[in-house]
Scaffold this motif. Structure first.
Motif, short mmCIF file in Angstrom:
data_model
loop_
_atom_site.label_atom_id
_atom_site.label_comp_id
_atom_site.label_asym_id
_atom_site.label_seq_id
_atom_site.Cartn_x
_atom_site.Cartn_y
_atom_site.Cartn_z
N PHE A 199 137.92 -17.01 24.42
CA PHE A 199 137.96 -18.46 24.19
C PHE A 199 139.31 -18.85 23.59
O PHE A 199 139.84 -18.18 22.71
N THR A 200 139.84 -19.94 24.08
CA THR A 200 141.08 -20.50 23.56
C THR A 200 140.83 -21.93 23.10
O THR A 200 140.38 -22.78 23.89
N ALA A 201 141.08 -22.18 21.83
CA ALA A 201 140.88 -23.52 21.25
C ALA A 201 142.23 -24.13 20.89
O ALA A 201 143.13 -23.44 20.39
N LYS A 202 142.37 -25.44 21.14
CA LYS A 202 143.59 -26.16 20.79
C LYS A 202 143.23 -27.45 20.07
O LYS A 202 142.27 -28.14 20.44
N PRO A 218 143.40 -26.69 10.98
CA PRO A 218 142.43 -26.91 9.91
C PRO A 218 141.72 -25.62 9.50
O PRO A 218 141.63 -24.67 10.27
N SER A 219 141.24 -25.61 8.28
CA SER A 219 140.38 -24.52 7.85
C SER A 219 138.94 -24.92 8.18
O SER A 219 138.61 -26.12 8.26
N GLY A 220 138.09 -23.93 8.38
CA GLY A 220 136.68 -24.22 8.61
C GLY A 220 136.26 -24.51 10.03
O GLY A 220 135.08 -24.76 10.29
N ALA A 221 137.20 -24.49 10.99
CA ALA A 221 136.83 -24.70 12.38
C ALA A 221 136.04 -23.49 12.88
O ALA A 221 136.38 -22.35 12.55
N LYS A 222 135.01 -23.74 13.68
CA LYS A 222 134.14 -22.62 14.09
C LYS A 222 133.82 -22.67 15.58
O LYS A 222 133.70 -23.75 16.18
N SER A 236 134.48 -18.12 12.48
CA SER A 236 135.45 -19.07 11.94
C SER A 236 136.80 -18.78 12.58
O SER A 236 137.27 -17.62 12.55
N LEU A 237 137.40 -19.78 13.15
CA LEU A 237 138.65 -19.59 13.89
C LEU A 237 139.87 -19.91 13.01
O LEU A 237 139.86 -20.90 12.26
N LYS A 238 140.87 -19.07 13.10
CA LYS A 238 142.10 -19.29 12.37
C LYS A 238 143.15 -19.85 13.33
O LYS A 238 143.57 -19.19 14.28
N PHE A 239 143.57 -21.07 13.06
CA PHE A 239 144.53 -21.75 13.93
C PHE A 239 145.96 -21.52 13.44
O PHE A 239 146.24 -21.51 12.25
N LYS A 240 146.83 -21.36 14.41
CA LYS A 240 148.25 -21.24 14.14
C LYS A 240 148.98 -22.02 15.22
O LYS A 240 148.76 -21.82 16.41
N LYS A 241 149.81 -22.96 14.78
CA LYS A 241 150.51 -23.87 15.70
C LYS A 241 149.53 -24.57 16.63
O LYS A 241 149.77 -24.76 17.82
N GLY A 242 148.37 -24.94 16.04
CA GLY A 242 147.38 -25.72 16.78
C GLY A 242 146.58 -24.94 17.80
O GLY A 242 145.92 -25.55 18.65
N TYR A 256 128.66 -22.77 24.70
CA TYR A 256 129.56 -22.68 23.55
C TYR A 256 130.27 -24.03 23.30
O TYR A 256 130.42 -24.85 24.21
N ARG A 257 130.72 -24.18 22.07
CA ARG A 257 131.52 -25.37 21.72
C ARG A 257 132.40 -25.06 20.51
O ARG A 257 132.18 -24.06 19.79
N LEU A 258 133.37 -25.94 20.26
CA LEU A 258 134.24 -25.84 19.09
C LEU A 258 133.83 -26.93 18.10
O LEU A 258 133.73 -28.11 18.46
N TYR A 259 133.60 -26.53 16.85
CA TYR A 259 133.25 -27.49 15.80
C TYR A 259 134.40 -27.57 14.80
O TYR A 259 134.92 -26.54 14.33
N VAL A 260 134.80 -28.79 14.44
CA VAL A 260 135.89 -29.01 13.48
C VAL A 260 135.36 -29.88 12.34
O VAL A 260 134.91 -31.01 12.57
#
Length: 276
Positions: A199-202, A218-222, A236-242, A256-260
């Motif tokens: 999975f790739t989240a942006k 953001p912190s806490g994105a899942k 919990s996903l760790k974002f870097k440069k979005g 599946y989905r991304l929660y912010v």
């Protein structure tokens, strides 16, 4: 002899009093009674406010999303209730604007109205994203004075007597917030014949400081999966440069989905679910 005495007498004394012959009696002096002075009737609160509203009242949770540059105007409205016992020819409200619990500005409403338009311009630090509230609302002005008989009192020139007033109305607005909009996406891929899913989240976020869309970390994105009709977080996903990437293995297709999560400065939300 009696006739002569009566005819010739100029006056007759009776019981020590004198009656003048042929003359009108003088009326006794009358005391002049002054009209009672008019008593003014003063009113403690010629104006009250039944409701305090802002633009935030018309947004879910009082949160106003920002997704474009420039100043944002917020309307403040005070529903004014007049005391029927008098007439208020002029009045003006003033109030303090608080941001995140700290006073940042005092504003004055337009004369004789309960309406004020306040521009929130992110170039000014105190107007950037945060939670706001209108507090310490006061009203000042003057009203016409009546007497105890219910008549307008007038001065020596015939003008109606007025009295000044100033007091707090005892109401605050509900809290409202300006937050940056968030835009996001979640993509997934699965090689044929493999149980592995990647999975790739942006994410991007509209910045008040830069006044444009920027990459958001953001912190806490899942990453979430739907199970038993409910969404459950699996990572919990760790974002870097979005951007964030995560891989997992699954034996069957799932949704599946991304929660912010929402922040004090940014909106929250989730992407639409998709099966993989």
């Amino acid at each position: 002899m009696l006739k002569k005495i009566l005819r010739g007498a100029g006056a007759l004394a009776l019981s020590g009093g004198l009656i003048a012959s042929g003359a009108a009696l003088a009326a006794p002096a009358q005391a002049v009674v002054a009209a009672p002075a008019a008593t003014p009737v003063y009113i403690a609160k010629p104006i009250t406010v039944s409701k305090v509203e802002t633009d935030g009242n018309f947004y879910k949770g009082g949160v106003i999303p920002v997704s474009s540059k420039g100043c944002k105007t917020n309307s403040f409205y005070l529903k004014t209730v007049y005391n029927n016992a008098t007439y208020v020819p002029n009045f003006r409200y003033s109030a303090d604007i608080y941001r995140n619990g700290k006073k940042v500005k005092t504003v004055t409403f337009k004369n004789n109205t309960g309406i004020h338009y306040q521009a929130f311009c992110p170039k000014v630090k105190i107007a950037r994203y945060g939670t706001f509230q209108l507090k310490n609302i006061k009203v000042a002005g003057s009203y016409w004075v009546k007497d105890s008989a219910g008549n307008w009192m007038r001065d020596s020139s015939g003008r109606i007597v007025t009295k000044s007033f100033s007091y707090g109305i005892g109401k605050d607005s509900s809290k409202f917030a300006y937050k940056g909009a968030v835009d996001g996406s979640l993509y997934g891929k699965k090689p044929a014949g493999s149980s592995k899913r990647t999975f790739t989240a942006k994410l991007t976020f509209f910045s008040d400081k830069y006044q444009k869309w920027v990459k958001y970390n953001p912190s806490g994105a899942k990453l979430q999966v739907k199970s038993g009709g409910k969404w459950k977080s699996i990572k919990s996903l760790k974002f870097k440069k979005g951007k964030a990437v995560y891989s997992l293995r699954a034996s069957s297709k799932k949704t599946y989905r991304l929660y912010v999560p929402a922040k004090s400065y940014a909106l929250g939300g989730a992407t639409s679910g998709f099966k993989l």
